[in-house]
Write a protein that holds these residues in place. Structure first.
Motif, PDB file in Angstrom:
ATOM      1  N   ALA A   1       0.821  -1.213   0.000  1.00  0.00           N
ATOM      2  CA  ALA A   1       0.000   0.000   0.000  1.00  0.00           C
ATOM      3  C   ALA A   1       0.855   1.263   0.000  1.00  0.00           C
ATOM      4  N   LEU A   2       2.087   1.145   0.488  1.00  0.00           N
ATOM      5  CA  LEU A   2       3.006   2.290   0.514  1.00  0.00           C
ATOM      6  C   LEU A   2       3.828   2.406  -0.764  1.00  0.00           C
ATOM      7  N   GLY A   3       3.576   1.538  -1.732  1.00  0.00           N
ATOM      8  CA  GLY A   3       4.318   1.575  -2.991  1.00  0.00           C
ATOM      9  C   GLY A   3       5.575   0.738  -2.994  1.00  0.00           C
ATOM     10  N   GLY A   4       5.707  -0.146  -1.998  1.00  0.00           N
ATOM     11  CA  GLY A   4       6.871  -1.022  -1.942  1.00  0.00           C
ATOM     12  C   GLY A   4       6.772  -2.157  -2.941  1.00  0.00           C
ATOM     13  N   ALA A   5       7.900  -2.815  -3.161  1.00  0.00           N
ATOM     14  CA  ALA A   5       7.964  -3.944  -4.094  1.00  0.00           C
ATOM     15  C   ALA A   5       7.440  -5.210  -3.436  1.00  0.00           C
ATOM     16  N   ILE A   6       6.928  -6.136  -4.238  1.00  0.00           N
ATOM     17  CA  ILE A   6       6.540  -7.455  -3.757  1.00  0.00           C
ATOM     18  C   ILE A   6       7.745  -8.375  -3.902  1.00  0.00           C
ATOM     19  N   LEU A   7       8.191  -8.951  -2.783  1.00  0.00           N
ATOM     20  CA  LEU A   7       9.352  -9.830  -2.777  1.00  0.00           C
ATOM     21  C   LEU A   7       8.926 -11.283  -2.629  1.00  0.00           C
ATOM     22  N   HIS A   8       9.576 -12.164  -3.356  1.00  0.00           N
ATOM     23  CA  HIS A   8       9.305 -13.591  -3.198  1.00  0.00           C
ATOM     24  C   HIS A   8       9.840 -14.035  -1.841  1.00  0.00           C
ATOM     25  N   PRO A   9       9.074 -14.848  -1.095  1.00  0.00           N
ATOM     26  CA  PRO A   9       9.486 -15.215   0.267  1.00  0.00           C
ATOM     27  C   PRO A   9      10.718 -16.101   0.353  1.00  0.00           C
ATOM     28  N   SER A  10      11.235 -16.570  -0.767  1.00  0.00           N
ATOM     29  CA  SER A  10      12.481 -17.330  -0.728  1.00  0.00           C
ATOM     30  C   SER A  10      13.698 -16.417  -0.599  1.00  0.00           C
ATOM     31  N   ILE A  11      13.498 -15.100  -0.734  1.00  0.00           N
ATOM     32  CA  ILE A  11      14.604 -14.136  -0.662  1.00  0.00           C
ATOM     33  C   ILE A  11      14.778 -13.695   0.794  1.00  0.00           C
ATOM     34  N   PRO A  12      15.923 -13.976   1.407  1.00  0.00           N
ATOM     35  CA  PRO A  12      16.153 -13.533   2.791  1.00  0.00           C
ATOM     36  C   PRO A  12      16.505 -12.050   2.827  1.00  0.00           C
ATOM     37  N   ALA A  13      15.496 -11.208   2.965  1.00  0.00           N
ATOM     38  CA  ALA A  13      15.696  -9.761   2.895  1.00  0.00           C
ATOM     39  C   ALA A  13      14.618  -9.058   3.705  1.00  0.00           C
TER      40      ALA A  13
ATOM     41  N   GLY B   1      13.323   8.555  -1.218  1.00  0.00           N
ATOM     42  CA  GLY B   1      12.002   8.535  -1.845  1.00  0.00           C
ATOM     43  C   GLY B   1      11.597   7.219  -2.461  1.00  0.00           C
ATOM     44  N   SER B   2      12.418   6.196  -2.328  1.00  0.00           N
ATOM     45  CA  SER B   2      12.112   4.874  -2.892  1.00  0.00           C
ATOM     46  C   SER B   2      12.288   3.807  -1.820  1.00  0.00           C
ATOM     47  N   PRO B   3      11.542   2.715  -1.910  1.00  0.00           N
ATOM     48  CA  PRO B   3      11.751   1.617  -0.964  1.00  0.00           C
ATOM     49  C   PRO B   3      13.155   1.041  -1.106  1.00  0.00           C
ATOM     50  N   LEU B   4      13.715   0.575  -0.014  1.00  0.00           N
ATOM     51  CA  LEU B   4      15.040  -0.037  -0.001  1.00  0.00           C
ATOM     52  C   LEU B   4      14.913  -1.504   0.372  1.00  0.00           C
ATOM     53  N   VAL B   5      15.554  -2.373  -0.376  1.00  0.00           N
ATOM     54  CA  VAL B   5      15.576  -3.804  -0.083  1.00  0.00           C
ATOM     55  C   VAL B   5      16.965  -4.155   0.435  1.00  0.00           C
ATOM     56  N   LEU B   6      17.023  -4.665   1.669  1.00  0.00           N
ATOM     57  CA  LEU B   6      18.303  -4.960   2.306  1.00  0.00           C
ATOM     58  C   LEU B   6      18.484  -6.468   2.449  1.00  0.00           C
ATOM     59  N   PRO B   7      19.649  -6.990   2.094  1.00  0.00           N
ATOM     60  CA  PRO B   7      19.901  -8.431   2.228  1.00  0.00           C
ATOM     61  C   PRO B   7      20.114  -8.822   3.680  1.00  0.00           C
ATOM     62  N   ALA B   8      20.236 -10.123   3.904  1.00  0.00           N
ATOM     63  CA  ALA B   8      20.281 -10.649   5.266  1.00  0.00           C
ATOM     64  C   ALA B   8      21.470 -10.141   6.068  1.00  0.00           C
ATOM     65  N   HIS B   9      22.580  -9.836   5.415  1.00  0.00           N
ATOM     66  CA  HIS B   9      23.765  -9.414   6.159  1.00  0.00           C
ATOM     67  C   HIS B   9      23.831  -7.899   6.370  1.00  0.00           C
ATOM     68  N   HIS B  10      22.767  -7.176   6.010  1.00  0.00           N
ATOM     69  CA  HIS B  10      22.709  -5.733   6.242  1.00  0.00           C
ATOM     70  C   HIS B  10      21.748  -5.431   7.385  1.00  0.00           C
ATOM     71  N   THR B  11      22.127  -4.469   8.211  1.00  0.00           N
ATOM     72  CA  THR B  11      21.299  -4.036   9.333  1.00  0.00           C
ATOM     73  C   THR B  11      20.849  -2.601   9.113  1.00  0.00           C
ATOM     74  N   CYS B  12      19.585  -2.333   9.407  1.00  0.00           N
ATOM     75  CA  CYS B  12      19.047  -0.973   9.342  1.00  0.00           C
ATOM     76  C   CYS B  12      18.814  -0.478  10.764  1.00  0.00           C
ATOM     77  N   MET B  13      19.366   0.687  11.067  1.00  0.00           N
ATOM     78  CA  MET B  13      19.236   1.260  12.399  1.00  0.00           C
ATOM     79  C   MET B  13      18.556   2.620  12.307  1.00  0.00           C
ATOM     80  N   LEU B  14      17.522   2.827  13.123  1.00  0.00           N
ATOM     81  CA  LEU B  14      16.857   4.121  13.214  1.00  0.00           C
ATOM     82  C   LEU B  14      17.246   4.766  14.535  1.00  0.00           C
ATOM     83  N   LYS B  15      17.681   6.037  14.474  1.00  0.00           N
ATOM     84  CA  LYS B  15      18.072   6.765  15.674  1.00  0.00           C
ATOM     85  C   LYS B  15      17.285   8.064  15.756  1.00  0.00           C
ATOM     86  N   PRO B  16      16.543   8.272  16.840  1.00  0.00           N
ATOM     87  CA  PRO B  16      15.735   9.492  16.966  1.00  0.00           C
ATOM     88  C   PRO B  16      16.606  10.751  16.971  1.00  0.00           C
ATOM     89  N   VAL B  17      16.113  11.775  16.295  1.00  0.00           N
ATOM     90  CA  VAL B  17      16.796  13.065  16.271  1.00  0.00           C
ATOM     91  C   VAL B  17      16.334  13.928  17.442  1.00  0.00           C
TER      92      VAL B  17
END
Length: 264
Positions: free
Chosen positions: A166-178, A196-212
């Motif tokens: 609903a947010l405009g993200g891509a549909i990923l096949h569930p066999s992809i560890p991401a 401005g675009s969705p980001l697809v991160l592989p299993a060995h990447h970590t996403c960290m959010l830090k409040p401003v």
């Protein structure tokens, strides 16, 4: 084999649950709500999400299968008129186990407080309780952007067909560890800018959010809504655990996508 059944709670789902339990007991299968080898979900995708969170500490020992009593779901693929067939399959047929990736969410707090860890089957969202969400986004320990907007959604491949879509993200096949990061109404002008675009991160990447800024956050994990204060960071990555589904017949993912969204 030990089994358990969860129901949506409506009369149709409850009737099917009792019917299946009677049949399975006739095949000398043991009903065990605490340590089941298989959990049968009767209702819809929401019912299976509930079952997943109930048995999240047994993911390496428990397989899930879904019966839908409403619309076809991405997790619930058996219909009410196939219950007898499913019962015989459960009782008599060796099943294939299909594993799908999960999302790990770790929330850390100011003053070296205790951290909270969650698993999501579909997605996790982050919003500010009041006003615009302002978050520094780090990927693999490097600052990527400062997000300003309504919120952020981090989804699994199976969850990519839900809120993420609903947010405009891509549909990923569930066999992809991401995992996938999608924006909710980001602010983009001469002063503020996001990718401005969705980001697809592989299993060995970590996403960290830090409040401003120092605000409280509304964080969802699938159907659970949580209020968190004094948040230092929110970490997302592909979890070490996986959910296991019991497959007794083919259940093609792209056919499910077509049937759910574009079937004539």
């Amino acid at each position: 084999m030990k089994y358990a059944i969860t129901s949506k709670g409506d009369s149709k789902s409850n009737a099917l649950m009792h019917k299946m339990r009677t049949y399975l007991n006739d095949f000398d299968l043991q009903y065990d709500e605490n340590q089941p080898d298989m959990v049968i979900s009767v209702g819809g995708d929401g019912t299976l999400l509930y079952a997943f969170h109930r048995y999240k500490n047994r993911l390496d020992k428990t397989a899930f299968v879904g019966v839908h009593t409403g619309h076809l779901g991405f997790y619930a693929d058996w219909t009410p008129d196939e219950v007898e067939k499913l019962v015989i399959a459960v009782a008599k047929t060796p099943f294939q186990v299909v594993e799908y990736p999960l999302l790990e969410v770790i929330i850390r707090y100011q003053h070296a407080g205790k951290e909270s860890r969650y698993l999501a089957l579909n997605e996790s969202t982050v919003k500010s309780v009041e006003g615009t969400l302002v978050m520094d986004v780090e990927i693999r320990g490097q600052h990527f952007e400062t997000f300003r907007g309504d919120g952020l959604c981090i989804s699994t491949p199976t969850g990519s067909t839900a809120y993420n879509k609903a947010l405009g993200g891509a549909i990923l096949h569930p066999s992809i560890p991401a995992i996938q990061l999608a924006e909710m109404a980001s602010i983009n002008n001469r002063v503020f800018r996001t990718v401005g675009s969705p980001l697809v991160l592989p299993a060995h990447h970590t996403c960290m959010l830090k409040p401003v800024n120092d605000v409280d956050f509304q964080i969802t994990v699938d159907h659970l809504t949580l209020l968190h204060k004094d948040v230092k960071s929110i970490q997302f990555r592909v979890a070490a655990e996986k959910i296991r589904f019991a497959r007794f017949r083919p259940f093609p993912f792209w056919k499910r996508v077509k049937d759910s969204f574009i079937r004539e």
